[in-house]
Design a protein around this motif. Structure first.
Motif, mmCIF file in Angstrom:
data_model
loop_
_atom_site.group_PDB
_atom_site.id
_atom_site.type_symbol
_atom_site.label_atom_id
_atom_site.label_comp_id
_atom_site.label_asym_id
_atom_site.label_seq_id
_atom_site.Cartn_x
_atom_site.Cartn_y
_atom_site.Cartn_z
ATOM 1 N N CYS A 78 50.419 103.435 13.901
ATOM 2 C CA CYS A 78 50.091 103.207 15.307
ATOM 3 C C CYS A 78 51.374 103.042 16.113
ATOM 4 C CB CYS A 78 49.222 101.943 15.423
ATOM 5 S SG CYS A 78 48.871 101.461 17.120
ATOM 6 N N CYS A 93 44.814 106.747 7.456
ATOM 7 C CA CYS A 93 43.562 106.220 6.884
ATOM 8 C C CYS A 93 43.113 107.055 5.700
ATOM 9 C CB CYS A 93 42.464 106.189 7.940
ATOM 10 S SG CYS A 93 40.861 105.670 7.260
ATOM 11 N N GLN A 140 48.814 101.211 6.281
ATOM 12 C CA GLN A 140 48.089 102.460 6.498
ATOM 13 C C GLN A 140 47.979 102.767 7.992
ATOM 14 O OE1 GLN A 140 44.609 101.573 4.174
ATOM 15 N NE2 GLN A 140 45.675 101.810 2.260
ATOM 16 N N CYS A 141 46.752 102.663 8.541
ATOM 17 C CA CYS A 141 46.539 103.035 9.941
ATOM 18 C C CYS A 141 47.470 102.305 10.907
ATOM 19 C CB CYS A 141 45.082 102.798 10.326
ATOM 20 S SG CYS A 141 44.484 101.137 9.956
ATOM 21 N N LYS A 142 47.600 100.985 10.707
ATOM 22 C CA LYS A 142 48.409 100.200 11.648
ATOM 23 C C LYS A 142 49.878 100.574 11.588
ATOM 24 C CE LYS A 142 47.919 95.762 12.288
ATOM 25 N NZ LYS A 142 47.682 94.323 11.997
ATOM 26 N N CYS A 159 47.402 107.220 13.760
ATOM 27 C CA CYS A 159 46.713 106.214 12.943
ATOM 28 C C CYS A 159 45.758 106.872 11.956
ATOM 29 C CB CYS A 159 45.942 105.246 13.842
ATOM 30 S SG CYS A 159 44.813 106.067 14.996
ATOM 31 N N GLU A 160 45.099 107.955 12.412
ATOM 32 C CA GLU A 160 44.096 108.597 11.559
ATOM 33 C C GLU A 160 44.728 109.226 10.323
ATOM 34 O OE1 GLU A 160 41.690 111.100 14.086
ATOM 35 O OE2 GLU A 160 41.139 109.396 15.342
ATOM 36 N N ILE A 190 39.522 107.188 14.079
ATOM 37 C CA ILE A 190 39.848 105.868 14.626
ATOM 38 C C ILE A 190 39.854 105.880 16.157
ATOM 39 C CG2 ILE A 190 41.666 104.110 14.760
ATOM 40 C CD1 ILE A 190 42.422 104.976 11.832
#
Lengths: 448, 271
Positions: A101, A52, A96-98, A48-49, A58
Motif C-alpha cells: 500500500c 494478497c 502482504q497487502c499493507k 495492495c492486490e 481490495i
C-alpha cells in the motif's frame, strides 16, 4: 480537504486480557471502518492486490465500505476468499497487502476485511452442478479454501476431517483470544451452506484409504497440514509437564482445558513456564500459559531480529508481561518425575546459514539454569505422516508430499497443498494453495 | 452420533458396550483402538476395539475416572457424540508356534480379539488375572479360542492364587514358548517383560498411554522405545516389551492424577 487519520482498533488492556481468553483485538466500529476506507486513495493500479495471496479485489471492497455498502464489500471478498473473518485476524497483512500500500501509514486492509466479515451476512449463491465429486482431506485453511472454491464451481465436495471439529490448525492451534472459535465455526458453516459436506472423525489412512476415496471421487485434494510436532532431542524431554506446543495448544483450544474442570480435559498450570522457540506458535503457547496464571519466559536461540513471529504478536506478548531471553538454547531438562528446571547455554550469531539468517553458535562455558514447572517445546512441526504411510506418494526430504506447480502429486487425480506439501507456512499461504489447486482440479476435470 | 446398541456389566466396574459404527467396524482389526468423546465438554479417550461385527464395535472399559464413569451412566439407546477410528496399527498375524497371552484386569478385553485372530495358526495359551474373582470377565469367550487357560486372582478367590507373572514364569520353565503378548496395568506389563527377558522370548505389549488426538499430532502418548521417541497412537500401540523404557512410561502415565481427582470431586459436588 480534511486529512483522514489512521484508525486504530481498540484492544483489551493487558491487565484485563491475561485474566481471560476473550479476543484481544476488538476490531473497528462502523464509523472507524468508514473513516479508514475513506483514507484509501483508490489507486488506478492497486498494488495492495498484488500483495494478497488470495487475490482479493481490495480496492473495490474498500470503496464499498467507504460508500457504506457493507454487504457488497463482503460479496467482493467472498468471490476470492471464503474465510474473511479468519484472514482479517491472522493474516500477516504487514508483509502482504499493507506492505504494498502506498499510503503512509498503510491502510489497515486486514481490519477492514475483518469488519465486513463480522458485520455482514454471507449470501450463498446458487451454482450449476457439474456432477463431479471431489474428496478433500483435512478441513484446515487449505482444505476449506479448496472445497469452497470447488463448490462455487459447481462440484460436489466431501471434506474428511480427522478431529471432531472442523478448522484444522484454526481450531486446535490458534488460541481463542486471537481467533475466536465462533468465527471459525461460522465460516465453516458458510462453506457447508455452499454445498460442501464435512465428515468429522474421519481419519483418512485409517477409516478410508486414498484408493477407496479415488474409487468414489473424480479427484482428491490432500491438505492434512503440519501436524507432527518436533522435539528437541535433549535429555529430560519426556519428563512430566514437558509439552509439545501442539499438545498444549490442542488441549486448550480444541478441548478447552483452560475451562477445566467444566470441560474435563486437564492441563497443567505451573507457577513458572518456559517456552522454547521463536515463531507464532511459541508466542501463542506463551500467551495461553500466561492466561493459565503462569509466569512465562520465552527462550529463543537467535536474536529478536531473526524471530519468525509477527511483530504484533511479540508486542502483545510483551505487553502481557511475557519475558524473552534471546540467544539462549536449552541443553538439558532437569527433574525427577516432573520438570524442575532447564539448563541453557548462551548463543552468539555466526555466519548466515541456509535460511539466510545468522547461525546461532553456543558460547562455551556460559551454561546456566532456569527453574520452571512446565516447558513447552515450540520449535516447529513437520508434515503429518499418517496418510504417507498408507499410500505410495513421492515425498520430499522432510516427508512432505511432493507436488508440481499444478499441485499434482505423483499419483494421478491426487493433489496436495498447504503445509503437507510446502512445509510449515502461514494460513493465507495455505488458502492460496487450496484456491489454486481447486482451479487446477476444475480445469483438469473440464478437459476430461 | 453413535447409538449404544447393547450394554452389559461384565464384572465389578467392568462394562461392555456394543456401539453402532458400521464404517469403523468394517475396518477394525485386532489391535486397533478408537478415540471417543461422550459429549461437548468431554475429553477424548482411547479404548481398544474388543470385538466387532458388520454394524457395531464392542468396547469394554473399567470405571476408573471421570470419563469412564460418565460413560458407565449411558444406557442402551443413548448416543456417544464422537468416535474416531480404527486407530493404531493392527497386530501382525503370523505362525509363531506357541503364543501365550497374558491379560491383567481390563487387559483381558484387549487380548481377546488378538488371541481370536491368532488361534487359527498358533497354539494359544491364555493367562488371565485380576485382583479378585469379582473383577474377572470373558473367561468363557477366551476359553473358546485358547488351547489352555490359566486363571489367577491375587487373593485366590478364583483359580490359581497369585499374580499372572508367577503363572507365566512357571509355564515358561516347563514349556517352549515362542511369543508372549501381555496387556494390562503398566506394572504388570513391566513385570512380564522382566520375566521373559532372560529367556529371550519375544514379548509384545500394548501401551495404554494418555492421548489427546490419537493421530500423531501432539506427542502426549510419547514413549521411549529402543531409546527413540515413539508415538503410541501411530507407531504403536504395540511395542517390543524389552525395548520399552518402563520407568519413564510409568511416571508419564500418572501425570494427571491430581486433575483426575479434582474432576471427580467437582462431579460429586454436583457442579
Amino acid at each position: 480537504m480534511m486529512e483522514n487519520k489512521e484508525q486504530k482498533q481498540k484492544e483489551m488492556s493487558p491487565e484485563e486480557r491475561i485474566k481471560s481468553f476473550k479476543e484481544v483485538s476488538l476490531g473497528y466500529t462502523k464509523e472507524q471502518a468508514i473513516e479508514e476506507a475513506k483514507r484509501c486513495l483508490q489507486c488506478p493500479v492497486p498494488l495492495c492486490e498484488k500483495g494478497c495471496p488470495a487475490g482479493i479485489l481490495i480496492k473495490k471492497f474498500i470503496k464499498h465500505i467507504a460508500d457504506e455498502e457493507f454487504d457488497l464489500a463482503l460479496k467482493v471478498i467472498l468471490e476470492k476468499n471464503s474465510l474473511p473473518g479468519v484472514c482479517g485476524r491472522v493474516c500477516p497483512a504487514e508483509e502482504q497487502c499493507k506492505k504494498k500500500c502506498i499510503c503512509k501509514p498503510a491502510i489497515n486492509i486486514n481490519l477492514l476485511e475483518r469488519f465486513v466479515a463480522d458485520n455482514s451476512e454471507k449470501i450463498v449463491k446458487n451454482v450449476k452442478k457439474t456432477g463431479k465429486k471431489i474428496a478433500v482431506v483435512g478441513s484446515g485453511p487449505a482444505g476449506l479454501a479448496c472445497s469452497s472454491e470447488l463448490a462455487l464451481m459447481g462440484h460436489e465436495v466431501v471434506v474428511y476431517e480427522a478431529l471432531h471439529k472442523p478448522g484444522g490448525v484454526l481450531t486446535y492451534g490458534i488460541p481463542e483470544f486471537r481467533l475466536p472459535k465462533k468465527i471459525v465455526m461460522d465460516e465453516a458453516n458458510y462453506i457447508k451452506k455452499l454445498g460442501v459436506s464435512i465428515k468429522l472423525n474421519s481419519v483418512v489412512g485409517k477409516l478410508f484409504s486414498v484408493d477407496e476415496l479415488l474409487k468414489k471421487h473424480d479427484a482428491i485434494f490432500i491438505a492434512t497440514g503440519a501436524g507432527l510436532p518436533y522435539f528437541l532431542g535433549i535429555n529430560g524431554e519426556n519428563l512430566n509437564n514437558v509439552y509439545s506446543a501442539n499438545e498444549f495448544l490442542t488441549r486448550n483450544n480444541l478441548m478447552k482445558s483452560y475451562k477445566f474442570p467444566e470441560y474435563i480435559t486437564p492441563v497443567k498450570r505451573a507457577e513458572k513456564t518456559v517456552v522454547i522457540g521463536g515463531g507464532n506458535v511459541a508466542i501463542d503457547s506463551a500467551r495461553v500459559a500466561k492466561r493459565l496464571g503462569s509466569d512465562v519466559t520465552i527462550i529463543y536461540r537467535r536474536s529478536r531480529a531473526e524471530m519468525p513471529a509477527r511483530d504484533e504478536e511479540v508486542k502483545h506478548a510483551e505487553e502481557e508481561g511475557i519475558k524473552f531471553m534471546f540467544l539462549t538454547n536449552p541443553v538439558k531438562i532437569i527433574g525427577k518425575e516432573d520438570v524442575e528446571a532447564v539448563r541453557c547455554i548462551r548463543m552468539k550469531l555466526g555466519e548466515p546459514d541456509d535460511s539466510g539468517r545468522r547461525r546461532p553458535l553456543p558460547v562455551e562455558g556460559s551454561e546456566f539454569m532456569i527453574k520452571c514447572g512446565q516447558i513447552i517445546v515450540a520449535i516447529g512441526q513437520g508434515p503429518n505422516p499418517l496418510i504417507g504411510k498408507t499410500i505410495d506418494l513421492n515425498t520430499g526430504k522432510k516427508g512432505n508430499i511432493a507436488v508440481n506447480e499444478k499441485y499434482e502429486t505423483s499419483i494421478e487425480k491426487v493433489y496436495a497443498g498447504g503445509d503437507i506439501a510446502s512445509g510449515s507456512a502461514t494460513v493465507i499461504n495455505a488458502i492460496h494453495d487450496g484456491k489454486v489447486a481447486a482451479k487446477e482440479i476444475d480445469e483438469k476435470l473440464k478437459r476430461g | 452420533m453413535h447409538k449404544i446398541k447393547e450394554k452389559k456389566v461384565l464384572a465389578e466396574k467392568t462394562i461392555m458396550m456394543k456401539i453402532v459404527a458400521p464404517e469403523i467396524a468394517k475396518k477394525a482389526r485386532a489391535g486397533n483402538f478408537v478415540i471417543l468423546r461422550i459429549d461437548e465438554k468431554g475429553e477424548r479417550i482411547p479404548l481398544t476395539i474388543a470385538d466387532h461385527d458388520l454394524e457395531t464395535i464392542t468396547i469394554i472399559f473399567l470405571v476408573v475416572g471421570r470419563t469412564t464413569e460418565d460413560l458407565s451412566k449411558l444406557n442402551k439407546g443413548n448416543n456417544i457424540l464422537d468416535i474416531a477410528g480404527p486407530l493404531g496399527n493392527p497386530i501382525e498375524y503370523e505362525k509363531y508356534g506357541t503364543v501365550v497371552f497374558v491379560g491383567g484386569g481390563l487387559g483381558i478385553a484387549a487380548i481377546y480379539p488378538q488371541l481370536k485372530a491368532l488361534k487359527k495358526d498358533n497354539k494359544v495359551i491364555s493367562i488371565i488375572g485380576a485382583r479378585k474373582k469379582e473383577l474377572l470377565f470373558l473367561i468363557d469367550e477366551i476359553k473358546q479360542f485358547s488351547d489352555r487357560v490359566i486363571v489367577c486372582t491375587d487373593d485366590g478367590s478364583f483359580g490359581r492364587k497369585g499374580f499372572v507373572t508367577e503363572a507365566l514364569r512357571d509355564l515358561i520353565n516347563k514349556e517352549k514358548i515362542d511369543r508372549v503378548v501381555a496387556i494390562g496395568p503398566p506394572v504388570m506389563m513391566k513385570a512380564v517383560s522382566d520375566v521373559t527377558r532372560d529367556k529371550k522370548i519375544k514379548t509384545i505389549v500394548s501401551i495404554n498411554t494418555i492421548m489427546v488426538d490419537g493421530i500423531g499430532m501432539c506427542g502426549s502418548c510419547r514413549v521411549r522405545v529402543n531409546n527413540e521417541i515413539k508415538f503410541a497412537c501411530v507407531d504403536g500401540p504395540e511395542f517390543d516389551a524389552h525395548q520399552v523404557d518402563w520407568d519413564e512410561f510409568l511416571k508419564r502415565n500418572l501425570r494427571y492424577k491430581e486433575e483426575e481427582h479434582e474432576c471427580m470431586l467437582t462431579k460429586n459436588d454436583g457442579k
